[in-house]
Every structure is written in structure tokens, then in C-alpha cells.
Design a protein around this motif. Structure first.
Motif, PDB file in Angstrom:
ATOM      1  N   ALA A 132       0.804  -1.220   0.000  1.00  0.00           N
ATOM      2  CA  ALA A 132       0.000   0.000   0.000  1.00  0.00           C
ATOM      3  C   ALA A 132       0.836   1.269   0.000  1.00  0.00           C
ATOM      4  CB  ALA A 132      -0.932   0.006   1.211  1.00  0.00           C
ATOM      5  N   TRP A 133       2.149   1.176   0.209  1.00  0.00           N
ATOM      6  CA  TRP A 133       2.974   2.389   0.222  1.00  0.00           C
ATOM      7  C   TRP A 133       3.569   2.665  -1.156  1.00  0.00           C
ATOM      8  CZ3 TRP A 133       3.520   6.765   2.458  1.00  0.00           C
ATOM      9  CH2 TRP A 133       4.681   7.533   2.247  1.00  0.00           C
ATOM     10  N   TYR A 134       4.270   1.702  -1.717  1.00  0.00           N
ATOM     11  CA  TYR A 134       4.865   1.917  -3.037  1.00  0.00           C
ATOM     12  C   TYR A 134       3.827   1.726  -4.143  1.00  0.00           C
ATOM     13  CZ  TYR A 134       9.346   1.943  -0.651  1.00  0.00           C
ATOM     14  OH  TYR A 134      10.384   2.260   0.188  1.00  0.00           O
ATOM     15  N   THR A 135       2.990   0.720  -4.004  1.00  0.00           N
ATOM     16  CA  THR A 135       1.885   0.391  -4.916  1.00  0.00           C
ATOM     17  C   THR A 135       2.364   0.041  -6.325  1.00  0.00           C
ATOM     18  OG1 THR A 135       1.262   2.563  -5.885  1.00  0.00           O
ATOM     19  CG2 THR A 135       0.479   2.067  -3.634  1.00  0.00           C
ATOM     20  N   SER A 136       1.415  -0.416  -7.110  1.00  0.00           N
ATOM     21  CA  SER A 136       1.703  -0.753  -8.507  1.00  0.00           C
ATOM     22  C   SER A 136       0.829   0.039  -9.469  1.00  0.00           C
ATOM     23  CB  SER A 136       1.470  -2.250  -8.744  1.00  0.00           C
ATOM     24  OG  SER A 136       2.336  -3.028  -7.941  1.00  0.00           O
ATOM     25  N   GLY A 137       0.032   0.957  -8.932  1.00  0.00           N
ATOM     26  CA  GLY A 137      -0.894   1.681  -9.790  1.00  0.00           C
ATOM     27  C   GLY A 137      -0.889   3.171  -9.551  1.00  0.00           C
ATOM     28  N   VAL A 138      -1.519   3.878 -10.480  1.00  0.00           N
ATOM     29  CA  VAL A 138      -1.786   5.304 -10.359  1.00  0.00           C
ATOM     30  C   VAL A 138      -3.271   5.501 -10.614  1.00  0.00           C
ATOM     31  CG1 VAL A 138      -1.421   7.574 -11.400  1.00  0.00           C
ATOM     32  CG2 VAL A 138       0.524   6.096 -10.984  1.00  0.00           C
ATOM     33  N   ARG A 139      -3.935   6.174  -9.675  1.00  0.00           N
ATOM     34  CA  ARG A 139      -5.366   6.442  -9.818  1.00  0.00           C
ATOM     35  C   ARG A 139      -5.566   7.805 -10.470  1.00  0.00           C
ATOM     36  NH1 ARG A 139      -9.225   7.551  -4.683  1.00  0.00           N
ATOM     37  NH2 ARG A 139      -7.847   9.359  -4.661  1.00  0.00           N
ATOM     38  N   LEU A 140      -6.418   7.836 -11.480  1.00  0.00           N
ATOM     39  CA  LEU A 140      -6.697   9.061 -12.223  1.00  0.00           C
ATOM     40  C   LEU A 140      -8.203   9.312 -12.215  1.00  0.00           C
ATOM     41  CD1 LEU A 140      -4.534   7.829 -15.170  1.00  0.00           C
ATOM     42  CD2 LEU A 140      -3.816   9.676 -13.667  1.00  0.00           C
ATOM     43  N   GLY A 141      -8.589  10.563 -12.064  1.00  0.00           N
ATOM     44  CA  GLY A 141     -10.001  10.926 -12.066  1.00  0.00           C
ATOM     45  C   GLY A 141     -10.256  12.112 -12.977  1.00  0.00           C
ATOM     46  N   THR A 142     -11.451  12.180 -13.528  1.00  0.00           N
ATOM     47  CA  THR A 142     -11.771  13.221 -14.514  1.00  0.00           C
ATOM     48  C   THR A 142     -12.592  14.405 -14.000  1.00  0.00           C
ATOM     49  OG1 THR A 142     -13.678  11.876 -15.223  1.00  0.00           O
ATOM     50  CG2 THR A 142     -11.621  11.629 -16.458  1.00  0.00           C
ATOM     51  N   PRO A 143     -13.114  14.413 -12.756  1.00  0.00           N
ATOM     52  CA  PRO A 143     -13.980  15.533 -12.356  1.00  0.00           C
ATOM     53  C   PRO A 143     -13.340  16.907 -12.453  1.00  0.00           C
ATOM     54  CG  PRO A 143     -14.318  13.691 -10.864  1.00  0.00           C
ATOM     55  CD  PRO A 143     -13.162  13.335 -11.738  1.00  0.00           C
ATOM     56  N   ALA A 144     -12.098  17.086 -11.984  1.00  0.00           N
ATOM     57  CA  ALA A 144     -11.509  18.424 -11.923  1.00  0.00           C
ATOM     58  C   ALA A 144     -11.294  19.015 -13.309  1.00  0.00           C
ATOM     59  CB  ALA A 144     -10.195  18.389 -11.149  1.00  0.00           C
ATOM     60  N   LEU A 145     -10.662  18.277 -14.198  1.00  0.00           N
ATOM     61  CA  LEU A 145     -10.422  18.818 -15.535  1.00  0.00           C
ATOM     62  C   LEU A 145     -11.717  18.952 -16.324  1.00  0.00           C
ATOM     63  CD1 LEU A 145      -7.051  17.135 -16.619  1.00  0.00           C
ATOM     64  CD2 LEU A 145      -7.445  19.435 -15.697  1.00  0.00           C
ATOM     65  N   THR A 146     -12.712  18.129 -16.016  1.00  0.00           N
ATOM     66  CA  THR A 146     -14.022  18.309 -16.645  1.00  0.00           C
ATOM     67  C   THR A 146     -14.634  19.627 -16.193  1.00  0.00           C
ATOM     68  OG1 THR A 146     -14.352  15.918 -16.768  1.00  0.00           O
ATOM     69  CG2 THR A 146     -16.309  17.289 -16.982  1.00  0.00           C
ATOM     70  N   THR A 147     -14.452  19.992 -14.929  1.00  0.00           N
ATOM     71  CA  THR A 147     -14.926  21.287 -14.456  1.00  0.00           C
ATOM     72  C   THR A 147     -14.277  22.418 -15.248  1.00  0.00           C
ATOM     73  OG1 THR A 147     -15.392  20.521 -12.213  1.00  0.00           O
ATOM     74  CG2 THR A 147     -14.942  22.864 -12.458  1.00  0.00           C
ATOM     75  N   ARG A 148     -13.015  22.256 -15.635  1.00  0.00           N
ATOM     76  CA  ARG A 148     -12.337  23.280 -16.424  1.00  0.00           C
ATOM     77  C   ARG A 148     -12.809  23.316 -17.861  1.00  0.00           C
ATOM     78  NH1 ARG A 148      -6.147  24.420 -14.596  1.00  0.00           N
ATOM     79  NH2 ARG A 148      -6.440  25.940 -16.281  1.00  0.00           N
ATOM     80  N   GLY A 149     -13.542  22.302 -18.295  1.00  0.00           N
ATOM     81  CA  GLY A 149     -14.070  22.300 -19.650  1.00  0.00           C
ATOM     82  C   GLY A 149     -13.376  21.345 -20.593  1.00  0.00           C
ATOM     83  N   PHE A 150     -12.481  20.472 -20.082  1.00  0.00           N
ATOM     84  CA  PHE A 150     -11.829  19.493 -20.940  1.00  0.00           C
ATOM     85  C   PHE A 150     -12.862  18.526 -21.510  1.00  0.00           C
ATOM     86  CE2 PHE A 150      -8.098  21.282 -19.497  1.00  0.00           C
ATOM     87  CZ  PHE A 150      -6.942  20.562 -19.766  1.00  0.00           C
ATOM     88  N   GLY A 151     -12.639  18.108 -22.753  1.00  0.00           N
ATOM     89  CA  GLY A 151     -13.509  17.137 -23.402  1.00  0.00           C
ATOM     90  C   GLY A 151     -12.742  15.891 -23.792  1.00  0.00           C
ATOM     91  N   ARG A 152     -13.366  15.055 -24.593  1.00  0.00           N
ATOM     92  CA  ARG A 152     -12.793  13.749 -24.927  1.00  0.00           C
ATOM     93  C   ARG A 152     -11.443  13.884 -25.637  1.00  0.00           C
ATOM     94  NH1 ARG A 152     -16.271   9.367 -24.609  1.00  0.00           N
ATOM     95  NH2 ARG A 152     -15.080   8.288 -26.230  1.00  0.00           N
ATOM     96  N   ASP A 153     -11.319  14.819 -26.578  1.00  0.00           N
ATOM     97  CA  ASP A 153     -10.054  14.968 -27.301  1.00  0.00           C
ATOM     98  C   ASP A 153      -8.926  15.378 -26.364  1.00  0.00           C
ATOM     99  OD1 ASP A 153     -11.326  14.284 -29.641  1.00  0.00           O
ATOM    100  OD2 ASP A 153     -11.544  16.349 -30.360  1.00  0.00           O
TER     101      ASP A 153
END
Length: 493
Positions: free
Chosen positions: A411-432
């Protein structure tokens, strides 16, 4: 209530609102600087840093100026233990107003019979839920059996018996590496210490929830509380099935929807994927995908309302009245039609981000997403999550490392990176734009190599990012960010 997207306000009146907000923040920072200029400077720098980075932390967002300004008022000066109309302090009539508004908006937005707006955070909301369930299942029947009105009327022997029963209840929640949260029974957390707990995971091959396996675990363990919901699971959950499992074993179903509350509020999750009609108690934060202030909410079916209403003094101290006021403003924003468009954009953008990784050879937990989370397994790049998180930050991409199912790196070093879309969607980012974000992330990770330890083994923490990559990615990120400014028109002098 106005129909406003804080990232892209309507042209009519937007310039006036931006100028008003600029004046308000300039004035506030001037007052702050007169006492402690370093705090004012750090505040200015935080805005600049947020404007200049690709924020992909799934638990973060950007609240509107209206929400942010609501928190900086004299409501902060009030003590208001108790509930609406029943406070332990005098002079709380205006707190009653804002707390009632926050609860009203929450009930209407989520279709819940009862809402409690006092929790300071999601963890506080979960603690209120846990103890409310225990009070309902253990304390109330015991008091009725003994003919006592409250615990103060119990004999010492009866009180010790009740305390023993409280401390030996069973909780079944989703394991941390499968996507659950610390408060779902993780042993180092208070939830893992106050309950006799076990956890359910996901299918080892697909990473998906297997409801038959959850049901089998519940039949064997017979928990008092079945917790559903997640912090890093990139798929939707069938809460009708979870309720069936809870009912079969006589458990209370509690759902933690802190991460996906905005998708419930925005009607992206409906039917069996909407937890509120099926859960006995639903908890959430008010930030993340809901785009409000940092805080918590508890929603409950009517049979649990009286128990939850005792959150203070059962678990909580004085409620943060200024934050409850900000919750009311944010929930009012979320009741507007534009929020449903925004919520759908969050989900669509997550799919675009996932597809962007897959077309470039990235490995995703569960193979994709149908919520707001993309969980990238970075072992395919020869990296740990900690190395990937740090290298991306060097390039102006803000993420957080996260465990994957059966994570070999812990749980400290981990093997993944979690990514979420809410913040950049608030800025107006789209699919492209999100496809381009995937390209930039892959570029960084493909050009990052682990360093060696003194013993010659690959390091789990240190790394080398190839020369020029960080600057190149920052420049391309800046092009995307400049097209979608954060708080457009808000300028500080």
C-alpha cells in the motif's frame, strides 16, 4: 438558484461576476496579508499552481467562487452542538437556517427521506453511520428490553454488557487493494479496530466484483453491517444486488458514495446503480465529483433518521456552520440542469482517458472504466506507483499512487496510479483533451526508469526521467490548460 458551471459561466453576466469575485479575493488577501503575509502569499501561489497543472486526482475538484466565499464568513465563529431547533448553545437561529437548507437540498437532490449535513468529512460521516447503525441494532433494543430511556439509566453491569456488544459487531467491506476505502474495515483504521471485520475482494482475473462471492462471504461471516462503495474501483456497482445480500444475512447495508456522489446527483447512475433507494444509510463527501466544500453528508431511510440525528454528541462536536452554509450553496448548484450535463461529461471523459491508454498499450485494472476513475497499472512501464506519481508530478501532472488488486508492492509503493476526470471536466476538458492527457502520461512513464539500490536491485522509490521530457510535457499541458482557464476572468492584483 442560478444555472452556473463554475468553470464556464454563461457569457451573460459572467464578466461582472468575475470582476466581483476578483475584488472579493483581492480584498480578502489584503486583510490576511496585514496579519500574516506568508499565508496570503501561499494562497496566491496555490491558485497559480492549480491553474498551471493537470489535476487528475480523483478525490479533488474545483468549487465555485460562491462556494469558496461562503466558507469565509462569520458563521465560522458559532458553536452549534445539537440539531436544528435543539441546540446546546443559544443564538443559533441563523445556523438553523443554513443547516436546514443544506439538508433540504440534499434530500431533494438525492431523493433521500432524511439528510444530515453536520459531518466534517467523509470519515466523520462514516463514523456517524457506523454508530447510528449500532445504536439502532444494539442500543435501542437493549434499552427497550431493560425498560430504560437512555444509557444513563442502565446499571453498571448492564452498561458493561452493552459496551461488550458494541465492541463485537461484525463488518464486511471491500478490501483496500480491490478499491475499497480505509474506513471500510482496514485494520490500521478505526473501522478495523472497532469492528470484528472481514473484507471482500474482486475477481483475481478480471478485477470485477463477483456478487456470488460477496454473498458467499456474507453468509459465512454474517456481518451486522455490509459496506458497499469504493475509493478506487473503476466500475459501477449493482446496489440492488448488494441489498439482496444484506437482507439475506440480516445485515444493514451502508453505502459510501463519496467518490461517485456527483454521478448519482447528475443522474448518470440510476436504477440499480443509484445506492440511495437501496441502502439503509448512504454517506458521502461534498467535494470530489459533487464539486462542493470539503465536508460530509449522511443520507438515511426514515427508520434510521432519529439515530443519525444524534451524530452530535454521539460522534461529532460542534458542526462547522460556515461549511454547512457552503454545502447548501454547492447542493443548490448541483440541482441545476447544467450539473447533469457536467456529470455525464465526467463519465464520458473517463472513457476517453481509458481508451487513450489502451490504444497506447497501457494496462488498466478491469480493462477500462464506466465511472470517473481510471486505474492505471504502471508495472507494464517497469515502475512502482510511487515512481510514476513522482515522475508525473515533475512534468506537471498531479495524480496519486494507488494499490491494484493483490498488489505485490503493497500500500505504500503500490503498482498503480489512480486518475479521475472531475476536476479537468470542471475546467471544460472534453474527450479529445483527455486523449491527449493519456498521450502525455504515457510519454512521461515510457521515459522514466527506476534507479538501482546500493545492492544493485531496482529501486521502488527513486527514478530517472529522461532529459527534456518534463519540459516538453509541461509545454503541451500549458496549451491545453490555456484553452480552459481555471476561474476565467478572476484576476488578482
Amino acid at each position: 438558484m442560478s444555472d452556473v458551471n463554475p468553470a464556464n459561466p454563461p457569457a451573460s453576466g459572467a464578466e461582472t461576476l468575475a470582476k466581483t469575485a476578483s475584488t472579493a479575493y483581492d480584498a480578502a488577501l489584503e486583510v490576511i496579508a496585514s496579519v500574516e503575509p506568508r499565508v496570503a502569499e501561499a494562497t496566491r501561489k496555490e491558485l497559480a499552481d492549480q491553474r498551471a497543472s493537470l489535476k487528475l486526482i480523483a478525490s479533488e475538484n474545483y468549487a465555485s467562487p460562491a462556494v469558496l466565499l461562503t466558507m469565509g464568513t462569520w458563521f465560522s465563529d458559532k458553536y452549534a452542538e445539537g440539531t436544528v431547533g435543539h441546540r446546546f448553545y443559544a443564538g443559533c437561529q441563523n445556523v438553523d437556517t443554513v443547516e436546514s437548507l443544506a439538508a433540504e437540498h440534499a434530500r431533494e437532490l438525492f431523493g433521500a427521506p432524511y439528510a444530515y449535513a453536520q459531518p466534517h468529512s467523509g470519515i466523520d460521516a462514516n463514523l456517524v453511520a457506523f454508530w447510528s447503525i449500532l445504536a439502532h441494532r444494539v442500543e435501542t433494543p437493549t434499552l427497550e428490553r431493560l425498560g430504560a430511556k437512555n444509557v444513563n439509566e442502565l446499571s453498571e453491569a448492564d452498561w458493561e454488557t452493552l459496551r461488550h456488544e458494541f465492541g463485537n459487531q461484525r463488518l464486511l467491506g471491500m478490501s483496500l487493494d480491490a478499491g475499497g476505502h480505509l474506513t471500510h474495515g482496514f485494520r490500521p483504521n478505526i473501522s478495523g479496530k472497532m469492528f470484528h471485520q472481514q473484507q471482500y475482494g474482486t475477481d483475481p482475473e478480471t478485477g470485477l466484483l463477483d456478487y456470488d462471492l460477496v454473498a458467499a462471504k456474507a453468509r459465512e461471516f454474517k456481518p451486522a453491517i455490509l459496506v458497499a462503495g469504493y475509493s478506487a474501483y473503476p466500475r459501477r456497482v449493482n446496489f440492488a444486488k448488494m441489498r439482496e445480500i444484506a437482507d439475506e444475512v440480516g445485515a444493514t447495508l451502508m453505502v459510501d458514495m463519496a467518490h461517485f456522489a456527483g454521478l448519482v446527483a447528475g443522474k448518470v447512475f440510476t436504477g440499480d446503480e443509484n445506492p440511495v433507494p437501496f441502502a439503509h444509510i448512504t454517506t458521502t463527501t461534498t467535494h470530489k465529483s459533487l464539486r462542493g466544500p470539503r465536508g460530509g453528508l449522511v443520507l438515511a431511510q426514515e427508520e434510521f433518521a432519529a439515530d443519525v440525528d444524534r451524530g452530535c454528541p454521539m460522534v461529532l462536536g460542534g458542526p462547522l456552520s460556515h461549511v454547512m452554509a457552503a454545502k447548501a450553496v454547492a447542493l443548490a448548484e448541483a440541482r441545476q440542469p447544467s450539473f447533469q450535463v457536467y456529470a455525464q461529461d465526467i463519465a464520458d471523459n473517463a472513457k476517453a482517458l481509458a481508451e487513450g491508454f489502451l490504444t497506447r498499450g497501457g494496462k488498466l485494472v478491469t480493462g477500462g472504466t464506466d465511472n470517473h476513475i481510471v486505474l492505471l497499472d504502471v508495472t507494464s512501464f517497469g515502475l512502482t506507483g510511487r515512481q510514476a506519481e513522482s515522475a508525473l508530478l515533475d512534468a506537471g501532472v498531479v495524480t496519486n499512487r494507488n494499490s491494484v488488486p493483490q498488489d505485490p508492492n503493497g500500500a505504500w509503493y503500490t503498482s498503480g496510479v489512480r486518475l479521475g476526470t472531475p476536476a479537468l471536466t470542471t475546467r471544460g476538458f472534453g474527450r479529445d483533451e483527455f486523449d491527449k492527457v493519456a498521450e502525455l502520461i504515457v510519454e512521461v512513464l515510457s521515459n522514466t526508469t527506476p534507479n538501482s539500490t546500493k545492492a544493485g536491485a531496482p529501486s521502488k522509490a527513486t527514478y530517472t526521467l529522461a532529459d527534456g521530457v518534463a519540459d516538453r510535457v509541461k509545454a503541451q499541458s500549458a496549451e491545453l490548460l490555456d484553452k480552459h482557464p481555471l476561474y476565467p476572468g478572476l484576476e488578482l492584483s
